[in-house]
Design a protein around this motif. Structure first.
Motif: not given
Lengths: 385, 413
Positions: A272, A300-301, A303-305, A328, B338, B343-344
Motif C-alpha cells: 500500500e 481489507n486495504i 475494501k477500506n480504500k 474488490q 486499538q 476512536d475517531e
C-alpha cells in the motif's frame, strides 16, 4: 562417464546434454532467441475416428494399447486431482503389467499419492521423471536411485518445452471430472470436480495421442470445454478418477502463526505505502499459509480504500472468490482451483474464467502474463526460512 | 549428589527452539557429548563448544551430556545446561550470556500499558519473536504457565531471555510466583533490567511489602539504581476488598490488574462472557486504582480464536474505566491496543470541545456552549485528556489546531 559442462550466464557449471538430448545453457535474460517453428503432432484424419464421434473404449488398458504404448515413450498426466489422483499411478501399473519398459513420466506436478510410482521406477517400467518430484519420490531421486536423469521443470518451462518440441509427448492421459464421448472435457461437475484443467491444455494440443479418462460421462457437448474433443483420441470411463476430499489441497487455510501473520500484514502495508497496491492493481494470490494471508490483508486495504483489483490470476482460493464476490476483484483468471469454494465459483461466477498456463508463464510466447502483473507472491525456499 | 542424571528443557514432536539436556556427572572419563540435532551440520560445533564452556565454568571435568536439540538458540542451550548442573551440584554461580546492548532502555511510570503480551516462562519458541508484535509490554511468566517441576529451569531461561532477546522497546515485565517462591524468582530477574514485576494473588498490602523489601535488598547488594515498578494482580474476594490499600501500598506501583479466573473461582461462580459476576470487583478495582493514581488493568480474554468477542470485551472494559488488558496471543495485541485507544468519533468530538473552549476563553466568555449543550470544565478536561492521548499514540499531530480544515475552524471562531 564424463559429462561435458559449460559455465552458464549465472556462473554455474551445467551439462550440455541431459538424457542424451542437447540442452541450451542459460545465456542471460532475453539473450537466447529461439528459432524454427513450434512442434506439432502428426496430422490426423477423420476417417480414423468413428463417424458418430463416440471415442469411448472399454478400458484404460485398451486405450493405451490402441495408442501403441511401447518402450521408451513419454507419458504425460496433469495434477489437478492433486493428492486424490487415481489415474496417473494406474497408467504405470498397466504399463508394468504389459511389460513396457523405460517410459518417461511427464507430470505437471506430483503429490504424495504418487509415491507408488517408486515401484515402477524400481522395476524398470519408468526410466525417469521430468516435472516435479516431492516427498518420498523426491528422496528416491535425490538418492540417485532413478535410472535416467531427473529434469525439474517449472510450470511455464514445462509448457514451453512441450510447445518447442523439447519434450515430445507420445501419450497424454488426461483425467477429466466431466467429459463427453467425443472427448470434450472440463474440470467441473461430477464427484471429482477440480475446477480448472489449466495445466492439461498444452498436453492435449501437442501430444501425439490423447486419452481422456472420466468418471462423469455426459451427453455431447460437454460445455464449456477446456479440453477440446478434436484433439482427443480415446475416452475411457472409470468408476472413480479421484478421491474427492483429497482433490482440494490443504494449502488454502491462512496461517495461524502470529509471526507469519505479521509478515503478511507488513507485506500488505508495504504494498500500500509503496503505491504498488492501488485501484486497478493486478495480482496473484498464491497458495500456502503466508501468501494467502497477504491476500486477506490486501483485501481489507482494497475494501477500506474503495479500490478494486482489475483481475487476479489463479490458482484460485476462497479468499480470491471472496474478493470477487464482494466487489474488490474484477475477474479471476484461473489456471487451477485450490479449494472447493473456487471450484463452485467457476460454475456460478461468469467473471471467474478458466485460463490455461499457456498464456501465463511460457517465455517463448508473444507476451507473458506474469510480467504484466503488479503483485506476485513468491515462496521462499525452505532452506532460507 | 542428589541424583545421578539431571534432565532439563523440553523435547518432543511439537517442541521448537528448545532442547532437552540429560547430564550425568562422573568421577572419570572426561566429557562425552552426544548431540542429536537437525541443525548439527551447521551448528554442531558451536553447540558442543558452548556445552564444554558451561561445564568448565562450573568446574565439571567428567560428564556425559546428551542433548536433544530442536533448534535452540545459544542462550536457551546455556540455560538448560545451567539448570541441569544446578540439579546436581550446589552453586551460586550463574552462567550469564551477554546482555544485549539493545535491551538497555528504561521505562516511565505513565507509559501506556494497553497491551501486555504474556509469554510462558519455559517456552523459548514463543519468546523469540514476541517483540515484533508491538505490544506495549511483554510479560515473561514464571507463575501459572510454568509447571511446578519446571519452575527452577524457567527462572534461568527467563533470566537469559531478559539478557538476550530484543523486545524492541516493549516494557520488560516478569510475573513472579506467589509467596516465598516469588521472592526467590526476584534474584534471577531484578539484576537484568526488568522494568516491572507483576505480583500475583495479592490479598493485602503485606504481599507488596515483602516483594518490595526483597527487591530493595537485591538492588542494594548489586548497587542497582533504576526503579523497578510493580503491578499487583488481584485475584480473590479478599484482594478486592483490600484493593485500595494494595494500590497505594508502594510508590513503585504503577498499575493494578484483576485476574478473573481465580476471582470467579474464589466466589464459586462461573466466569461468563457478559461478566456480570465480576462487575462489582472490576468497578471497585477501577475506583481503587484511580483513587491511588495508578492504571487499572483488566483480566485477559481467554478465547484466542474469538476476535469479535475480544473486541466487544475490550470496549466494555474501556467503558468501565480500564486502561489495558493482558494478551495471551500476539493476535490479540492490535485489537486490544486499538480498543483502548480513543476512536475517531471520540477524537473529533474532543477537538470540537477543546476548540470551543479556547474560542470562548479568547472572547472572555465564562460559559462555553457547543451546539445546544453547555460544556463544563470537567468535560473540557476529559476532552483535553483524549486529545493528549491521541497525540501520544500518533493518532493526532501535536499541531492539530493549525492543521484543521479552514471552514471547520472558522465556525468555532
Amino acid at each position: 562417464m564424463t559429462v561435458n559442462t559449460l559455465k552458464n550466464a549465472a556462473g554455474r557449471s551445467v551439462p550440455l546434454e541431459i538424457n542424451g538430448q542437447p540442452v541450451i545453457p542459460f545465456m542471460g535474460v532475453g539473450k537466447y532467441k529461439p528459432n524454427g517453428r513450434r512442434y506439432a503432432p502428426p496430422i490426423p484424419t477423420c476417417s480414423d475416428y468413428p463417424d458418430d464421434g463416440n471415442k469411448v473404449v472399454g478400458s484404460l488398458a485398451e486405450a493405451l494399447q490402441k495408442c501403441g504404448l511401447r518402450d521408451g515413450m513419454t507419458i504425460s498426466t496433469h495434477h489437478h486431482l492433486r493428492d486424490g489422483d487415481l489415474v496417473s499411478n494406474k497408467v504405470f501399473e498397466l504399463a508394468s503389467a504389459m511389460g513396457v519398459k523405460d517410459l518417461v513420466w511427464f507430470p505437471s506436478a506430483s503429490f504424495p499419492c504418487n509415491n507408488p510410482i517408486i515401484k515402477y521406477l524400481d522395476d524398470g517400467t519408468i526410466n525417469r521423471i521430468e516435472g516435479s518430484m516431492n516427498g518420498p519420490l523426491g528422496r528416491y531421486v535425490s538418492e540417485g536411485k532413478m535410472k535416467g536423469t531427473a529434469v525439474l521443470r517449472s510450470h511455464g518451462g514445462r509448457v514451453q518445452a512441450i510447445q518447442d518440441g523439447e519434450v515430445k509427448i507420445d501419450i497424454a492421459v488426461l483425467a477429466a471430472p466431466t467429459a463427453d464421448s467425443f472427448g470434450n472435457a472440463k474440470g467441473t461437475g461430477g464427484t471429482s470436480a477440480c475446477g480448472v484443467l489449466g495445466y492439461a491444455k498444452a498436453d492435449s494440443v501437442y501430444a501425439d495421442k490423447v486419452i481422456v479418462v472420466t468418471d462423469n460421462l455426459i451427453d455431447l457437448p460437454c460445455f464449456p470445454m477446456e479440453i477440446e474433443g478434436n484433439y482427443v483420441d480415446y475416452v475411457v470411463v472409470v468408476d472413480k478418477i479421484g478421491i474427492p476430499e483429497k482433490i482440494v489441497s490443504g494449502t488454502t487455510e491462512i496461517t495461524k502463526s502470529p509471526d507469519r501473520l505479521l509478515i503478511a500484514d507488513l507485506t500488505a502495508l508495504f504494498l500500500e505505502k509503496s503505491g504498488i497496491l492501488r485501484d486497478g492493481v493486478t495480482m496473484q494470490a498464491g497458495a500456502g499459509g503466508t501468501s494467502l494471508a497477504i491476500a486477506v490483508f490486501v483485501h481489507n486495504i482494497l475494501k477500506n480504500k474503495g479500490w478494486k483489483c482489475r483481475f487476479g490470476f489463479g490458482g484460485s482460493t476462497k479468499h480470491m472468490v471472496k474478493m470477487l464476490e464482494e466487489g474488490q476483484m474484477g475477474y479471476i483468471l484461473d489456471a487451477q482451483a485450490f479449494d472447493l469454494d473456487s471450484v463452485a465459483s467457476i460454475e456460478k461466477n461468469a467473471s471467474h474464467i478458466p485460463y490455461p498456463v499457456f498464456n501465463a508463464y511460457n517465455y517463448h510466447s508473444k507476451g507473458n502474463l506474469t510480467s504484466m502483473m503488479d503483485i506476485i507472491p513468491c515462496k521462499v525456499p525452505w532452506s532460507i526460512r | 549428589m542428589k541424583k545421578s542424571i539431571a534432565i532439563a528443557g523440553n523435547t518432543g514432536p511439537k517442541v521448537r527452539s528448545d532442547c532437552e539436556i540429560a547430564l550425568e556427572i562422573n568421577s572419570q572419563g572426561g566429557i562425552i557429548i552426544d548431540l542429536n540435532s537437525k541443525v548439527k551440520a551447521l551448528y554442531g560445533d558451536s553447540i558442543i563448544k558452548l556445552i564444554r564452556e558451561v561445564l568448565e565454568f562450573y568446574g565439571i571435568k567428567h560428564a556425559n551430556v546428551k542433548i536433544t536439540d530442536s533448534g535452540a538458540l545459544s542462550f536457551v542451550i546455556a540455560a538448560r545446561m545451567e539448570a541441569a548442573v544446578k540439579q546436581l551440584i550446589k552453586t551460586d554461580l550463574d552462567y550469564l550470556p551477554d546482555f544485549l546492548i539493545e535491551n538497555n532502555y528504561s521505562t516511565t511510570r505513565d507509559r501506556f500499558r494497553f497491551s501486555r503480551l504474556y509469554l510462558p516462562g519455559n517456552n523459548p519458541a514463543l519468546m523469540i519473536n514476541a517483540g515484533l508484535h508491538s505490544a506495549d509490554g511483554i510479560i515473561l511468566d514464571l507463575e501459572d504457565s510454568v509447571a511446578p517441576e519446571k519452575k527452577n529451569e524457567a527462572r534461568i531461561l527467563v533470566r537469559n531471555a531478559l539478557r538476550q532477546i530484543n523486545f524492541f522497546g516493549a516494557e520488560r515485565m516478569v510475573r513472579i510466583n506467589h509467596g516465598e517462591r516469588g521472592l526467590e524468582d526476584l534474584h534471577q530477574v531484578i539484576p537484568h533490567n526488568v522494568h516491572l514485576v507483576l505480583i500475583p494473588k495479592c490479598e493485602s498490602a503485606e504481599d507488596i511489602k515483602d516483594v518490595e523489601k526483597e527487591i530493595s535488598r537485591i538492588k542494594s547488594v548489586i548497587d542497582l539504581k533504576n526503579q523497578v515498578f510493580l503491578m499487583p494482580i488481584i485475584e480473590s474476594a479478599l484482594g478486592v476488598e483490600n484493593s485500595f490499600d494494595i494500590a497505594r501500598s508502594s510508590e513503585n506501583i504503577v498499575a493494578v490488574a484483576i485476574g478473573l479466573e481465580d476471582y470467579t473461582s474464589d466466589l464459586g461462580v462461573q466466569r461468563t462472557f457478559e461478566g456480570k459476576e465480576s462487575f462489582y470487583a472490576r468497578t471497585r478495582l477501577v475506583v481503587a486504582a484511580r483513587a491511588a493514581g495508578i492504571q487499572p488493568i483488566d483480566s485477559v480474554f481467554s478465547d484466542v480464536a474469538d476476535m469479535e468477542g475480544l473486541k466487544e470485551t475490550v470496549l466494555r472494559s474501556k467503558a468501565l474505566g480500564f486502561e489495558g488488558m493482558g494478551c495471551i496471543h500476539p493476535r490479540q495485541v492490535s485489537i486490544i491496543r486499538q480498543g483502548y485507544a480513543p476512536d475517531e468519533t471520540e477524537i473529533e468530538k474532543s477537538k470540537k470541545i477543546v476548540l470551543a473552549y479556547e474560542s470562548a476563553r479568547q472572547k472572555g466568555l465564562g460559559v462555553v456552549a457547543l451546539g445546544s449543550k453547555m460544556i463544563d470544565p470537567p468535560v473540557v478536561a476529559r476532552a483535553q485528556k483524549t486529545i493528549d492521548l491521541a497525540i501520544r499514540l500518533g493518532l493526532l499531530t501535536a499541531n492539530w489546531v493549525n492543521e484543521m480544515p479552514v471552514q471547520e475552524n472558522s465556525v468555532l471562531n
